[in-house]
Design an enzyme around this catalytic site. Sequence first.
Site, PDB file in Angstrom:
ATOM      1  N   HIS A 339      35.310 -13.211  12.150  1.00 47.63           N
ATOM      2  CA  HIS A 339      34.910 -12.190  13.134  1.00 47.63           C
ATOM      3  C   HIS A 339      33.459 -12.430  13.522  1.00 47.63           C
ATOM      4  O   HIS A 339      32.644 -12.807  12.677  1.00 47.63           O
ATOM      5  CB  HIS A 339      35.056 -10.781  12.533  1.00 47.63           C
ATOM      6  CG  HIS A 339      35.111  -9.697  13.561  1.00 47.63           C
ATOM      7  ND1 HIS A 339      33.968  -9.163  14.123  1.00 47.63           N
ATOM      8  CD2 HIS A 339      36.153  -9.082  14.146  1.00 47.63           C
ATOM      9  CE1 HIS A 339      34.325  -8.246  15.012  1.00 47.63           C
ATOM     10  NE2 HIS A 339      35.646  -8.181  15.053  1.00 47.63           N
ATOM     11  N   ASP A 399      43.558  -8.115  12.975  1.00 44.89           N
ATOM     12  CA  ASP A 399      44.825  -8.731  13.403  1.00 44.89           C
ATOM     13  C   ASP A 399      45.616  -9.335  12.259  1.00 44.89           C
ATOM     14  O   ASP A 399      46.771  -9.716  12.449  1.00 44.89           O
ATOM     15  CB  ASP A 399      44.530  -9.809  14.458  1.00 44.89           C
ATOM     16  CG  ASP A 399      43.998  -9.205  15.741  1.00 44.89           C
ATOM     17  OD1 ASP A 399      42.996  -9.717  16.274  1.00 44.89           O
ATOM     18  OD2 ASP A 399      44.561  -8.191  16.180  1.00 44.89           O
TER      19      ASP A 399
HETATM   20  C1  SDX Z   1      39.487  -9.381  17.520  1.00 42.55           C
HETATM   21  O1  SDX Z   1      34.748  -8.661  18.753  1.00 42.55           O
HETATM   22  C2  SDX Z   1      35.592  -7.785  18.248  1.00 42.55           C
HETATM   23  O2  SDX Z   1      35.226  -6.756  17.788  1.00 42.55           O
HETATM   24  C3  SDX Z   1      37.061  -8.208  18.369  1.00 42.55           C
HETATM   25  C4  SDX Z   1      38.068  -7.299  17.655  1.00 42.55           C
HETATM   26  C5  SDX Z   1      38.169  -5.952  18.340  1.00 42.55           C
HETATM   27  O3  SDX Z   1      38.551  -4.978  17.667  1.00 42.55           O
HETATM   28  O4  SDX Z   1      37.957  -5.892  19.581  1.00 42.55           O
HETATM   29  O5  SDX Z   1      37.685  -7.126  16.302  1.00 42.55           O
HETATM   30  C6  SDX Z   1      39.475  -7.900  17.704  1.00 42.55           C
HETATM   31  O6  SDX Z   1      39.443 -10.096  18.480  1.00 42.55           O
HETATM   32  C7  SDX Z   1      39.487  -9.939  16.115  1.00 42.55           C
HETATM   33  C8  SDX Z   1      39.412 -11.503  16.074  1.00 42.55           C
HETATM   34  C9  SDX Z   1      40.807 -12.061  16.299  1.00 42.55           C
HETATM   35  N1  SDX Z   1      40.788 -13.522  16.432  1.00 42.55           N
HETATM   36  C10 SDX Z   1      41.226 -14.332  15.432  1.00 42.55           C
HETATM   37  O7  SDX Z   1      41.637 -13.926  14.343  1.00 42.55           O
HETATM   38  C11 SDX Z   1      41.222 -15.814  15.779  1.00 42.55           C
HETATM   39  C12 SDX Z   1      40.719 -16.630  14.572  1.00 42.55           C
HETATM   40  N2  SDX Z   1      39.291 -16.342  14.421  1.00 42.55           N
HETATM   41  C13 SDX Z   1      38.371 -17.164  15.114  1.00 42.55           C
HETATM   42  O8  SDX Z   1      38.782 -17.967  16.132  1.00 42.55           O
HETATM   43  C14 SDX Z   1      36.924 -16.715  15.054  1.00 42.55           C
HETATM   44  O9  SDX Z   1      36.660 -16.326  13.780  1.00 42.55           O
HETATM   45  C15 SDX Z   1      36.501 -15.631  16.030  1.00 42.55           C
HETATM   46  C16 SDX Z   1      36.892 -15.962  17.427  1.00 42.55           C
HETATM   47  C17 SDX Z   1      37.125 -14.324  15.653  1.00 42.55           C
HETATM   48  C18 SDX Z   1      34.992 -15.499  15.925  1.00 42.55           C
HETATM   49  O10 SDX Z   1      34.469 -16.662  16.458  1.00 42.55           O
HETATM   50  P1  SDX Z   1      32.878 -16.987  16.366  1.00 42.55           P
HETATM   51  O11 SDX Z   1      32.115 -15.797  15.936  1.00 42.55           O
HETATM   52  O12 SDX Z   1      32.513 -17.651  17.645  1.00 42.55           O
HETATM   53  O13 SDX Z   1      32.799 -17.988  15.186  1.00 42.55           O
HETATM   54  P2  SDX Z   1      33.116 -19.536  15.300  1.00 42.55           P
HETATM   55  O14 SDX Z   1      34.385 -19.777  16.034  1.00 42.55           O
HETATM   56  O15 SDX Z   1      31.874 -20.237  15.771  1.00 42.55           O
HETATM   57  O16 SDX Z   1      33.368 -19.921  13.753  1.00 42.55           O
HETATM   58  C19 SDX Z   1      32.282 -20.216  12.881  1.00 42.55           C
HETATM   59  C20 SDX Z   1      32.835 -21.273  11.923  1.00 42.55           C
HETATM   60  C21 SDX Z   1      33.371 -22.511  12.647  1.00 42.55           C
HETATM   61  O17 SDX Z   1      33.293 -23.599  11.730  1.00 42.55           O
HETATM   62  P3  SDX Z   1      31.968 -24.598  11.793  1.00 42.55           P
HETATM   63  O18 SDX Z   1      31.765 -24.920  13.267  1.00 42.55           O
HETATM   64  O19 SDX Z   1      30.836 -23.790  11.210  1.00 42.55           O
HETATM   65  O20 SDX Z   1      32.351 -25.775  10.950  1.00 42.55           O
HETATM   66  O21 SDX Z   1      33.962 -20.743  11.206  1.00 42.55           O
HETATM   67  C22 SDX Z   1      35.127 -21.493  11.536  1.00 42.55           C
HETATM   68  C23 SDX Z   1      34.826 -22.212  12.837  1.00 42.55           C
HETATM   69  O22 SDX Z   1      35.615 -23.398  12.917  1.00 42.55           O
HETATM   70  N3  SDX Z   1      36.215 -20.508  11.715  1.00 42.55           N
HETATM   71  C24 SDX Z   1      37.450 -20.687  11.269  1.00 42.55           C
HETATM   72  C25 SDX Z   1      38.114 -19.494  11.610  1.00 42.55           C
HETATM   73  N4  SDX Z   1      37.280 -18.659  12.254  1.00 42.55           N
HETATM   74  C26 SDX Z   1      36.094 -19.298  12.321  1.00 42.55           C
HETATM   75  N5  SDX Z   1      38.048 -21.705  10.601  1.00 42.55           N
HETATM   76  C27 SDX Z   1      39.351 -21.524  10.280  1.00 42.55           C
HETATM   77  N6  SDX Z   1      40.067 -20.410  10.573  1.00 42.55           N
HETATM   78  C28 SDX Z   1      39.482 -19.385  11.243  1.00 42.55           C
HETATM   79  N7  SDX Z   1      40.185 -18.280  11.526  1.00 42.55           N
END
Ligand code: SDX
Length: 461
Positions: A339, A399
């Site tokens: 998140h 989620d």
């Molecule tokens: C919602 O904003 C809100 O409040 C949203 C929400 C709401 O109520 O409105 O809470 C609802 O959208 C919840 C999020 C749902 N999405 C997911 O579950 C999708 C999986 N999660 C990710 O794609 C990610 O964690 C996000 C999109 C939620 C957050 O993305 P960020 O903050 O841009 O973080 P990032 O993608 O840059 O990740 C940081 C690191 C990366 O690795 P490195 O580049 O440091 O090596 O963490 C890794 C990412 O690859 N990473 C994951 C991961 N989530 C982040 N690796 C594996 N699995 C994951 N789920």
Amino acid sequence: MECLERDQGLPLNSPDRAVVSSSPLQIMSTVRTVPTTQETAELSYGGKTFQLPLIVGSEGEKAVDIGKLRSQTGLITFDPGFGNTGACKSAITFIDGEAGILRYRGYPIEELAQHSSFLEVAWLLIHGELPAKAQLEGFAKEVTYHTMLHENFVRFFGALPKDAHPMPVCAAAVGALATFYQEAENEETIHKNVIRLIAKMPTIAASSYKHFVGQPSVYPRNDLSYCANFLRMMFSNPCEEFQLDPLHAKALDLLLILHADHEQNCSTSTVRMVGSSQANLFACMSSGISALWGPLHGGANQMVIEMLEAIAQGDGSAERFVQRAKDKNDTARLMGFGHRVYKSHDPRAVILKRYCSEILDRIGPSHPSARLFDIARKLEEIALKDEYFVSRKLYPNVDFYSGVIYKALGIPTNMFTVMFAIGRLPGWVAQWLEMRRDPDFRIGRPRQVYVGATMRPVTPQ
Ligand code: SDX
């Protein structure tokens, strides 16, 4: 916390039941006197030193006000994804991502989940205070008597491809409400349109599902509660009346409360951006639904169940899937994890995980959801001990477990994000109203850092 035995509404003698004026959408000034500070942030650039004022929030968080940065220094800021940028002041929802705190208008999500109802929370988000009993009854009655759609919507849904995903159908239908309600926006018409939106969203959602399964839409009834009406519109058909399980209506009410608002997330920021052009309420809500559909946002709940089912139908190994999710060369991602704001547990996931146990205990371990819940808990157990997730502060988000409950209620997977949209609607409305009433209101128009070709003449061929 026993979620199942949730009473509907705070005790009436509760001091929290401030009497709110009954006038439409009287937004209470719940913005506490925001502390001020003489503290500044110092920026040294071009041989000069600039003092930038600080803004302090009611929870003590501080922001640098860069409103005059470009005129004073010629500089703009650069923050793709806006992870470090505050777009507005808001009094609606507070999140402390490090502490795993979520409050709607100051009330902890755990207490609202325990004591409140979705319509009560919708009023709270929009008006700023919990409704008095008479106000809640009046609001519920207004919503109930606006649940029907204009009969032209039958042809609207019928014109769409039968296999259309319900999310674009809902986005289109909500946008189309602007063609049925064309009055110019003022306090009175906005009040009516907010009621129409909250009332008709479940009817639109259920109709989009019925269209998908090739069944006739089921009309709402005025003798049913908000959630019972929706479940009946989803699962009744001309051949068989739906037998409502009150537990399912309560479960849905809890899910909607937990999704009702979440400060400046992607879809809410979209609603605010579209609203900043003074586009009408329906157009802004339609844009929010479209933004929510993305798999990185609300679309993740559908992806989580598809992930769990793929593991269950595959080798069933949670361990192997977690390894894939860590592998940069693998497209697998642990959906429902991570998140932008929560860097510890998402309190909504904690409530949903506990509720999964309770509802699955009621519907029995043989339900397919029980197997998916077991896999989800195993994934969480492994990930929370794995350095990759721990170092990146990746925890289950809202989620991760919500789909297990939706599935237990018999809601089809492609409707999960639609459920999120039904829940988030009052939050989008509250944020839109707050923006429209913000004295600092102005059209959103970010700057950019141009990295394209510099000036070059056209050379005729
Ligand atoms: C919602 O904003 C809100 O409040 C949203 C929400 C709401 O109520 O409105 O809470 C609802 O959208 C919840 C999020 C749902 N999405 C997911 O579950 C999708 C999986 N999660 C990710 O794609 C990610 O964690 C996000 C999109 C939620 C957050 O993305 P960020 O903050 O841009 O973080 P990032 O993608 O840059 O990740 C940081 C690191 C990366 O690795 P490195 O580049 O440091 O090596 O963490 C890794 C990412 O690859 N990473 C994951 C991961 N989530 C982040 N690796 C594996 N699995 C994951 N789920």
